[in-house]
Motif scaffolding. Sequence first.
Motif, PDB file in Angstrom:
ATOM      1  N   GLU A   1     -26.263  46.812  10.303  1.00  0.00           N
ATOM      2  CA  GLU A   1     -25.134  47.574   9.729  1.00  0.00           C
ATOM      3  C   GLU A   1     -25.210  48.510  10.819  1.00  0.00           C
ATOM      4  N   ALA A   2     -26.451  49.072  11.320  1.00  0.00           N
ATOM      5  CA  ALA A   2     -26.489  50.132  12.213  1.00  0.00           C
ATOM      6  C   ALA A   2     -26.520  49.666  13.427  1.00  0.00           C
ATOM      7  N   ILE A   3     -27.328  48.319  13.926  1.00  0.00           N
ATOM      8  CA  ILE A   3     -26.445  47.969  15.364  1.00  0.00           C
ATOM      9  C   ILE A   3     -25.132  48.588  15.858  1.00  0.00           C
ATOM     10  N   VAL A   4     -24.278  47.721  15.138  1.00  0.00           N
ATOM     11  CA  VAL A   4     -23.184  47.312  15.138  1.00  0.00           C
ATOM     12  C   VAL A   4     -22.361  48.486  15.546  1.00  0.00           C
ATOM     13  N   TRP A   5     -22.724  49.968  14.232  1.00  0.00           N
ATOM     14  CA  TRP A   5     -22.284  51.193  14.203  1.00  0.00           C
ATOM     15  C   TRP A   5     -22.351  52.134  15.601  1.00  0.00           C
ATOM     16  N   VAL A   6     -23.867  51.746  16.345  1.00  0.00           N
ATOM     17  CA  VAL A   6     -24.109  52.536  17.817  1.00  0.00           C
ATOM     18  C   VAL A   6     -23.632  51.938  18.764  1.00  0.00           C
ATOM     19  N   VAL A   7     -23.347  50.304  18.616  1.00  0.00           N
ATOM     20  CA  VAL A   7     -22.587  49.778  19.629  1.00  0.00           C
ATOM     21  C   VAL A   7     -21.046  50.057  19.540  1.00  0.00           C
TER      22      VAL A   7
ATOM     23  N   LYS B   1     -19.285  53.266  18.562  1.00  0.00           N
ATOM     24  CA  LYS B   1     -20.131  54.616  18.677  1.00  0.00           C
ATOM     25  C   LYS B   1     -19.852  55.089  20.209  1.00  0.00           C
ATOM     26  N   ARG B   2     -21.013  54.004  20.590  1.00  0.00           N
ATOM     27  CA  ARG B   2     -21.387  54.479  22.355  1.00  0.00           C
ATOM     28  C   ARG B   2     -20.748  53.630  23.065  1.00  0.00           C
ATOM     29  N   TYR B   3     -20.049  52.156  22.788  1.00  0.00           N
ATOM     30  CA  TYR B   3     -20.326  52.016  24.141  1.00  0.00           C
ATOM     31  C   TYR B   3     -18.693  51.143  23.806  1.00  0.00           C
ATOM     32  N   GLU B   4     -18.127  50.371  25.200  1.00  0.00           N
ATOM     33  CA  GLU B   4     -17.299  49.722  24.669  1.00  0.00           C
ATOM     34  C   GLU B   4     -17.333  48.124  24.538  1.00  0.00           C
ATOM     35  N   MET B   5     -16.630  47.683  23.353  1.00  0.00           N
ATOM     36  CA  MET B   5     -17.376  46.183  22.749  1.00  0.00           C
ATOM     37  C   MET B   5     -15.936  45.542  23.349  1.00  0.00           C
ATOM     38  N   PHE B   6     -16.122  44.444  23.786  1.00  0.00           N
ATOM     39  CA  PHE B   6     -15.626  43.177  23.935  1.00  0.00           C
ATOM     40  C   PHE B   6     -16.163  42.124  23.085  1.00  0.00           C
ATOM     41  N   LEU B   7     -17.322  42.069  22.278  1.00  0.00           N
ATOM     42  CA  LEU B   7     -17.458  40.847  21.083  1.00  0.00           C
ATOM     43  C   LEU B   7     -17.982  41.205  20.555  1.00  0.00           C
ATOM     44  N   ASN B   8     -17.934  40.883  18.918  1.00  0.00           N
ATOM     45  CA  ASN B   8     -18.423  40.650  17.558  1.00  0.00           C
ATOM     46  C   ASN B   8     -17.769  40.029  16.590  1.00  0.00           C
ATOM     47  N   TYR B   9     -19.508  38.927  16.363  1.00  0.00           N
ATOM     48  CA  TYR B   9     -19.173  38.159  15.806  1.00  0.00           C
ATOM     49  C   TYR B   9     -20.109  38.422  14.568  1.00  0.00           C
ATOM     50  N   ARG B  10     -20.314  37.255  13.917  1.00  0.00           N
ATOM     51  CA  ARG B  10     -21.204  37.104  12.518  1.00  0.00           C
ATOM     52  C   ARG B  10     -20.835  36.164  11.982  1.00  0.00           C
ATOM     53  N   ILE B  11     -21.837  35.350  12.970  1.00  0.00           N
ATOM     54  CA  ILE B  11     -21.823  33.783  11.846  1.00  0.00           C
ATOM     55  C   ILE B  11     -23.058  32.992  11.452  1.00  0.00           C
ATOM     56  N   ASP B  12     -23.302  32.310  10.308  1.00  0.00           N
ATOM     57  CA  ASP B  12     -24.242  32.214   9.885  1.00  0.00           C
ATOM     58  C   ASP B  12     -25.438  32.918   9.744  1.00  0.00           C
ATOM     59  N   GLY B  13     -25.322  33.787   9.624  1.00  0.00           N
ATOM     60  CA  GLY B  13     -26.472  35.007   9.269  1.00  0.00           C
ATOM     61  C   GLY B  13     -27.099  35.769  10.973  1.00  0.00           C
ATOM     62  N   ARG B  14     -26.119  35.969  11.923  1.00  0.00           N
ATOM     63  CA  ARG B  14     -26.102  36.113  12.911  1.00  0.00           C
ATOM     64  C   ARG B  14     -25.173  36.863  13.489  1.00  0.00           C
ATOM     65  N   ARG B  15     -25.956  37.978  14.719  1.00  0.00           N
ATOM     66  CA  ARG B  15     -24.440  38.657  15.354  1.00  0.00           C
ATOM     67  C   ARG B  15     -24.455  38.216  16.746  1.00  0.00           C
ATOM     68  N   TYR B  16     -23.209  37.873  17.719  1.00  0.00           N
ATOM     69  CA  TYR B  16     -23.109  38.177  18.625  1.00  0.00           C
ATOM     70  C   TYR B  16     -21.839  39.449  18.938  1.00  0.00           C
ATOM     71  N   ILE B  17     -22.972  40.554  19.946  1.00  0.00           N
ATOM     72  CA  ILE B  17     -22.306  41.302  20.900  1.00  0.00           C
ATOM     73  C   ILE B  17     -22.081  41.211  21.892  1.00  0.00           C
ATOM     74  N   GLY B  18     -21.056  41.959  22.567  1.00  0.00           N
ATOM     75  CA  GLY B  18     -20.766  42.525  23.901  1.00  0.00           C
ATOM     76  C   GLY B  18     -20.505  43.338  23.985  1.00  0.00           C
ATOM     77  N   PHE B  19     -20.558  43.928  25.133  1.00  0.00           N
ATOM     78  CA  PHE B  19     -20.029  45.671  25.214  1.00  0.00           C
ATOM     79  C   PHE B  19     -20.650  46.199  26.774  1.00  0.00           C
ATOM     80  N   LYS B  20     -19.700  46.830  27.119  1.00  0.00           N
ATOM     81  CA  LYS B  20     -19.943  47.179  28.707  1.00  0.00           C
ATOM     82  C   LYS B  20     -20.648  48.711  28.726  1.00  0.00           C
TER      83      LYS B  20
END
Length: 230
Positions: free
Chosen positions: A198-204, A206-225
Amino acid sequence: MISTYEMLLPDGTTTQGEDISRTHIDIHALYRKIRDEFVEFTQGRAEGDNKYTSSPEYLASTITYHETMPLVDLQRWLNNRISGTVVDVGCATGVVGLSLAHKGMRVTFHDFEGIGLEFIRWYAQKHHLDYTIIPYGQPTVQHDWAIALDVLEHVPNPLTFLHWVSGLGKNVFITYPCSIDYQVPYAPLRTDEYCDDEAIVWVVEKRYEMFLNYRIDGRRYIGFKSDKKT
């Protein structure tokens, strides 16, 4: 198996309805090749005290781990779209960065000295790949892409590390386990280390332009500019 995603890409387009499993790079075959050559390279080596830098068995298992779904689908998708220069942070055996180098890209590998970086040097020279190695703790320049796959859960302060990684690439792609029950499939290891999702997703967000955000089977995948602050 998940093979269709909808993502917002850095160029503003999306992947809606795209079957990313039908691409020209055979990631499975390439990862198997890298794993076989790693086993050849480390044959006869004893297990060291630090599994992250001196355990052939553990490091070989991380290559198998990267073949798991849906991670391999996302990596296959990225391999067909990443361009420019890349820094692979916490690269271990370098399997992801080496697959990008096979495309002709210049890849910087960033990790602690050990068997992993020794193998990367050997493999990259053997296959005439364009690469640079920067041992952990030494400075590096900003790249077009920075990738850090399952690294955040191993550092003392994930949010500080996230801020540091954002300075290494204009585009950043990270993954991490976000559940204590996350089981690493097809590999002889398990992690009870996980991140405050929750903290990591919130920070990304708030701070950056996110272009990928998935949580699948207990893992998070994030892409941002990282060069576009929100």
